[in-house]
Design a protein around this motif. Structure first.
Motif, PDB file in Angstrom:
ATOM      1  N   CYS A 156      -4.365 -13.197  43.837  1.00 42.30           N
ATOM      2  CA  CYS A 156      -3.395 -12.133  43.529  1.00 42.30           C
ATOM      3  C   CYS A 156      -2.352 -12.646  42.548  1.00 42.30           C
ATOM      4  O   CYS A 156      -1.796 -11.891  41.750  1.00 42.30           O
ATOM      5  CB  CYS A 156      -2.687 -11.654  44.798  1.00 42.30           C
ATOM      6  SG  CYS A 156      -3.766 -11.331  46.210  1.00 42.30           S
ATOM      7  N   CYS A 168      -1.961 -12.216  38.667  1.00 43.66           N
ATOM      8  CA  CYS A 168      -1.385 -10.989  38.092  1.00 43.66           C
ATOM      9  C   CYS A 168       0.016 -10.662  38.615  1.00 43.66           C
ATOM     10  O   CYS A 168       0.685  -9.803  38.054  1.00 43.66           O
ATOM     11  CB  CYS A 168      -2.282  -9.791  38.379  1.00 43.66           C
ATOM     12  SG  CYS A 168      -3.862  -9.846  37.506  1.00 43.66           S
ATOM     13  N   HIS A 169       0.420 -11.270  39.719  1.00 41.50           N
ATOM     14  CA  HIS A 169       1.686 -10.872  40.344  1.00 41.50           C
ATOM     15  C   HIS A 169       2.604 -12.068  40.583  1.00 41.50           C
ATOM     16  O   HIS A 169       2.126 -13.167  40.872  1.00 41.50           O
ATOM     17  CB  HIS A 169       1.435 -10.237  41.724  1.00 41.50           C
ATOM     18  CG  HIS A 169       0.742  -8.907  41.671  1.00 41.50           C
ATOM     19  ND1 HIS A 169       1.359  -7.755  41.264  1.00 41.50           N
ATOM     20  CD2 HIS A 169      -0.533  -8.549  42.005  1.00 41.50           C
ATOM     21  CE1 HIS A 169       0.504  -6.742  41.349  1.00 41.50           C
ATOM     22  NE2 HIS A 169      -0.658  -7.193  41.788  1.00 41.50           N
ATOM     23  N   ARG A 172      10.364  -0.692  48.792  1.00 47.12           N
ATOM     24  CA  ARG A 172       9.775   0.267  47.843  1.00 47.12           C
ATOM     25  C   ARG A 172       9.444   1.572  48.547  1.00 47.12           C
ATOM     26  O   ARG A 172       9.033   1.578  49.705  1.00 47.12           O
ATOM     27  CB  ARG A 172       8.473  -0.292  47.256  1.00 47.12           C
ATOM     28  CG  ARG A 172       8.554  -1.684  46.726  1.00 47.12           C
ATOM     29  CD  ARG A 172       9.178  -1.737  45.334  1.00 47.12           C
ATOM     30  NE  ARG A 172       9.220  -3.128  44.912  1.00 47.12           N
ATOM     31  CZ  ARG A 172       8.250  -3.711  44.205  1.00 47.12           C
ATOM     32  NH1 ARG A 172       7.196  -3.030  43.849  1.00 47.12           N
ATOM     33  NH2 ARG A 172       8.345  -4.980  43.868  1.00 47.12           N
ATOM     34  N   ALA A 214       2.291   1.457  43.915  1.00 47.49           N
ATOM     35  CA  ALA A 214       1.735   1.770  42.596  1.00 47.49           C
ATOM     36  C   ALA A 214       2.177   3.153  42.117  1.00 47.49           C
ATOM     37  O   ALA A 214       1.424   3.851  41.439  1.00 47.49           O
ATOM     38  CB  ALA A 214       0.208   1.655  42.617  1.00 47.49           C
ATOM     39  N   GLU A 266      -6.486   4.708  42.448  1.00 45.10           N
ATOM     40  CA  GLU A 266      -6.217   4.983  41.035  1.00 45.10           C
ATOM     41  C   GLU A 266      -7.384   4.484  40.205  1.00 45.10           C
ATOM     42  O   GLU A 266      -7.357   3.355  39.706  1.00 45.10           O
ATOM     43  CB  GLU A 266      -4.956   4.227  40.586  1.00 45.10           C
ATOM     44  CG  GLU A 266      -3.690   4.974  40.787  1.00 45.10           C
ATOM     45  CD  GLU A 266      -2.498   4.220  40.215  1.00 45.10           C
ATOM     46  OE1 GLU A 266      -2.656   3.435  39.262  1.00 45.10           O
ATOM     47  OE2 GLU A 266      -1.404   4.430  40.744  1.00 45.10           O
ATOM     48  N   MET A 305      -5.738  -3.160  38.388  1.00 50.05           N
ATOM     49  CA  MET A 305      -5.950  -4.006  39.579  1.00 50.05           C
ATOM     50  C   MET A 305      -7.367  -3.778  40.106  1.00 50.05           C
ATOM     51  O   MET A 305      -7.739  -2.669  40.475  1.00 50.05           O
ATOM     52  CB  MET A 305      -4.923  -3.679  40.669  1.00 50.05           C
ATOM     53  CG  MET A 305      -5.168  -4.489  41.932  1.00 50.05           C
ATOM     54  SD  MET A 305      -3.706  -4.572  42.967  1.00 50.05           S
ATOM     55  CE  MET A 305      -4.459  -4.939  44.540  1.00 50.05           C
TER      56      MET A 305
END
Ligand code: HEC
Length: 121
Positions: free
Chosen positions: A45, A48-49, A71, A75, A96, A101
């Protein structure tokens, strides 16, 4: 005998009340935070993060995952609760189609541990 039955019922109800799924401000029950941290490293992970407490997680391809409990949306799409976070981690492409991702074949157990870890940061 009746007392035992009543006690069992009370315990059952109490356990039911502790079920955290569906609520952001409670942890994912039965999850293992350290296993979640390790799973974040294993699944990559961090390529990318940015994820607090995970040294390897220092990239900005996706959004930083700090303070995830605060949050409102995952996304920008799913209301942020434990069920939805576990689902997103496993099946982002179903939520999505075409998102950057990828589905990483994360197991349900790993996704639950990861979700709990993200909520703890
Ligand atoms: C190839 C890059 C990539 C990898 C690998 C990746 N993600 Fe993502 N992730 C993204 C992108 C891009 C988004 C933004 C998606 C969107 O908003 O449509 C995202 C979004 C998210 C979100 C929602 C963030 C928000 O601000 O709402 C979470 C949570 C998340 N990823 C967790 C993970 C976890 C856990 C893993 C490892 C199992 C992982 N990601 C692996 C690219 C990646």
């Amino acid at each position: 005998m009746l007392k035992v039955g009543a006690l069992a019922l009370i315990l059952l109800l109490a356990a039911g009340c502790q079920r955290p799924i569906g609520s952001v401000d409670k942890p994912v029950l039965g999850a293992d935070l350290e296993a979640g941290r390790e799973a974040i490293v294993t699944y990559g992970c961090g390529s990318c993060h940015v994820i607090p407490g995970v040294q390897e997680a220092n990239a900005y391809v996706g959004p930083p995952l700090n303070k995830f409990e605060q949050r409102h949306y995952i996304a920008g799409n799913l209301p942020n609760n434990a069920d939805n976070l576990v689902y997103w981690i496993q099946f982002p492409q179903s939520v999505e189609p075409g998102t950057a991702m990828p589905n990483l074949n994360v197991t349900e157990t790993d996704a639950r541990n990861i979700a709990a870890y993200l909520y703890s940061q």
